[in-house]
Design a protein around this motif. Structure first.
Motif, mmCIF file in Angstrom:
data_model
loop_
_atom_site.group_PDB
_atom_site.id
_atom_site.type_symbol
_atom_site.label_atom_id
_atom_site.label_comp_id
_atom_site.label_asym_id
_atom_site.label_seq_id
_atom_site.Cartn_x
_atom_site.Cartn_y
_atom_site.Cartn_z
ATOM 1 N N ILE A 160 0.833 -1.209 0.000
ATOM 2 C CA ILE A 160 0.000 0.000 0.000
ATOM 3 C C ILE A 160 0.867 1.259 0.000
ATOM 4 N N ARG A 161 1.848 1.282 0.886
ATOM 5 C CA ARG A 161 2.736 2.450 0.921
ATOM 6 C C ARG A 161 3.539 2.567 -0.377
ATOM 7 N N GLY A 162 4.018 1.434 -0.881
ATOM 8 C CA GLY A 162 4.822 1.458 -2.097
ATOM 9 C C GLY A 162 4.038 1.927 -3.305
ATOM 10 N N VAL A 163 2.816 1.420 -3.470
ATOM 11 C CA VAL A 163 1.982 1.844 -4.590
ATOM 12 C C VAL A 163 1.633 3.326 -4.452
ATOM 13 N N GLY A 164 1.377 3.774 -3.222
ATOM 14 C CA GLY A 164 1.038 5.177 -2.996
ATOM 15 C C GLY A 164 2.187 6.109 -3.309
ATOM 16 N N ILE A 165 3.356 5.830 -2.733
ATOM 17 C CA ILE A 165 4.507 6.711 -2.979
ATOM 18 C C ILE A 165 4.967 6.593 -4.422
ATOM 19 N N GLY A 166 4.802 5.390 -5.001
ATOM 20 C CA GLY A 166 5.125 5.223 -6.416
ATOM 21 C C GLY A 166 4.202 6.028 -7.308
ATOM 22 N N SER A 167 2.953 6.193 -6.899
ATOM 23 C CA SER A 167 2.019 7.026 -7.662
ATOM 24 C C SER A 167 2.437 8.487 -7.610
ATOM 25 N N LEU A 168 2.992 8.918 -6.477
ATOM 26 C CA LEU A 168 3.529 10.277 -6.399
ATOM 27 C C LEU A 168 4.691 10.438 -7.378
ATOM 28 N N VAL B 38 -2.857 7.357 -5.460
ATOM 29 C CA VAL B 38 -3.121 6.428 -6.564
ATOM 30 C C VAL B 38 -4.260 6.954 -7.429
ATOM 31 N N LEU B 39 -5.332 7.400 -6.797
ATOM 32 C CA LEU B 39 -6.478 7.933 -7.531
ATOM 33 C C LEU B 39 -6.080 9.186 -8.320
ATOM 34 N N CYS B 40 -5.249 10.030 -7.718
ATOM 35 C CA CYS B 40 -4.792 11.246 -8.400
ATOM 36 C C CYS B 40 -3.962 10.910 -9.636
ATOM 37 N N ALA B 41 -3.082 9.916 -9.520
ATOM 38 C CA ALA B 41 -2.242 9.535 -10.655
ATOM 39 C C ALA B 41 -3.091 9.034 -11.819
ATOM 40 N N VAL B 42 -4.074 8.192 -11.518
ATOM 41 C CA VAL B 42 -4.967 7.682 -12.566
ATOM 42 C C VAL B 42 -5.783 8.825 -13.169
#
Length: 294
Positions: free
Chosen positions: A9-17, A148-152
Motif C-alpha cells: 500500500i505504501r509502495g503503490v502510494g509513494i510510487g504514484s507520487l 493512486v487515484l490522483c495519478a490515474v
C-alpha cells in the motif's frame, strides 16, 4: 502478511507520487524537449505552500481546503511558467539547444535556496487529511490511496485534454515535430510555456495531496526529481501510461528495500534500476524505439 500489505500500500502510494512527477516531466519534455530537473523542487514548493496557506483545522468538509488546493495549484503552475520562460529563452539563440541542462539545474538550486530561506533547514510536516486504512495490526495513511487515484485521474485527464482541445492537439503536434508545428503556424513558445504550467499544476497536486507522505524540505527536491526521472525512464520518456504503470512498481521496490534493508540503500537501488533498464532497454520498458536518421 500484515507487513506485506503495508509495503504494497505504501509502495503503490509513494510510487504514484513518483508517477505524477514523471508525468509532469513528460508533459514539459514532449512539448519542448526539456527534462526539467527543477521539477522535484517544485514539488517541495507546493508542499511548503500547502503547509503555509492551509488554515489550521481546515479539512475535507471545509471550503478553505478546496480554495487552498486551487491556490497551491495556481501558484505552483505560475512558478513553473516563469521557470519555463527562463529555460526556453536561451534555447532560441543559435547553439543554445542544450542550455536547458544548466538553466533547469540552476533553477533547482535557486528554488532550494529560497525554500531554505522560507522555512529553514527543518522538515515541514503537512497534515494528512484523508484518514487511514485499517489493517489487522496497523494502519496506513489514506493519502497513499488518494495519490493512486490522483495519478490515474491525471493520466486520464491528460489523455482526454490532448485529444479533445485545440491546445492539447497543439501540444501533441509539438511532441511530434517542433519545426513542423512552427511551420504550420503553431506559436511554439506559447504552448511550451503552457506545458510547463501544466507540469507545475500536476506537481502541485502531488505536493498538496502527498505532502504528508514525503519529507518537505529544501534538500529533498533533488531526490524526488531523480525518482520521478527514473520512473519516466522505466516507463519510456514521454509515455504517461508507462509512467503510470512503472511508478507503483518502482515504489513497491523502494518500500521493500526500505523495510528489509534500510532506507540508506534506496538511492543505490534506484540508480541500479535505471542502469539495468538503460542497458537492457534504453527506450524504457513501455517505450518504443525511435528511428535514427543516418
Amino acid at each position: 502478511m500484515n507487513e506485506f500489505l503495508v509495503i504494497v500500500i505504501r509502495g503503490v502510494g509513494i510510487g504514484s507520487l513518483y508517477a505524477l512527477v514523471a508525468m509532469s516531466l513528460n508533459v514539459a519534455y514532449n512539448a519542448s524537449g526539456v527534462l526539467n530537473f527543477a521539477q522535484g523542487h517544485l514539488l517541495v514548493v507546493a508542499g511548503v505552500f500547502s503547509y503555509r496557506w492551509l488554515p489550521e483545522g481546515a479539512g475535507l468538509t471545509s471550503l478553505q481546503w478546496y480554495l487552498t488546493l486551487v491556490a497551491v495549484i495556481a501558484a505552483t503552475a505560475l512558478v513553473g511558467v516563469v521557470q519555463g520562460l527562463i529555460t526556453l529563452l536561451p534555447m532560441r539563440r543559435e547553439g543554445g539547444d542544450h542550455s536547458w541542462v544548466a538553466t533547469t539545474i540552476a533553477a533547482s538550486i535557486v528554488l532550494g535556496a529560497l525554500i531554505l530561506l522560507w522555512i529553514g533547514p527543518q522538515v515541514v510536516n503537512v497534515p494528512n487529511y484523508f484518514g487511514s486504512v485499517e489493517l489487522p495490526d496497523s494502519r496506513v495513511p489514506g493519502s497513499y490511496i488518494v495519490l493512486v487515484l490522483c495519478a490515474v485521474a491525471v493520466w486520464a485527464a491528460l489523455r482526454w485534454y490532448q485529444r479533445t482541445f485545440l491546445s492539447g492537439l497543439a501540444l501533441n503536434a509539438l511532441s511530434q515535430d517542433v519545426d513542423a508545428a512552427r511551420a504550420a503556424g503553431i506559436p511554439a513558445m506559447r504552448y511550451q510555456l503552457l506545458a510547463f504550467g501544466i507540469a507545475g499544476a500536476i506537481t502541485a497536486l502531488a505536493g498538496f495531496v502527498g505532502g504528508s507522505a514525503i519529507e518537505i524540505s529544501g534538500s529533498r527536491g533533488t531526490n524526488y526529481v531523480i525518482y520521478g526521472f527514473i520512473v519516466a525512464v522505466i516507463g519510456g520518456i514521454g509515455n504517461n501510461k508507462g509512467a503510470l504503470i512503472a511508478g507503483p512498481l518502482f515504489g513497491v521496490l523502494m518500500m521493500y528495500v526500505s523495510f528489509g534493508l534500510g532506507g540508506g540503500l534506496q538511492v543505490v537501488t534506484a540508480l541500479a534500476v535505471i542502469v539495468v533498464v538503460l542497458l537492457l532497454r534504453p527506450q524504457g520498458i513501455f517505450g518504443r524505439p525511435h528511428a535514427r536518421r543516418v
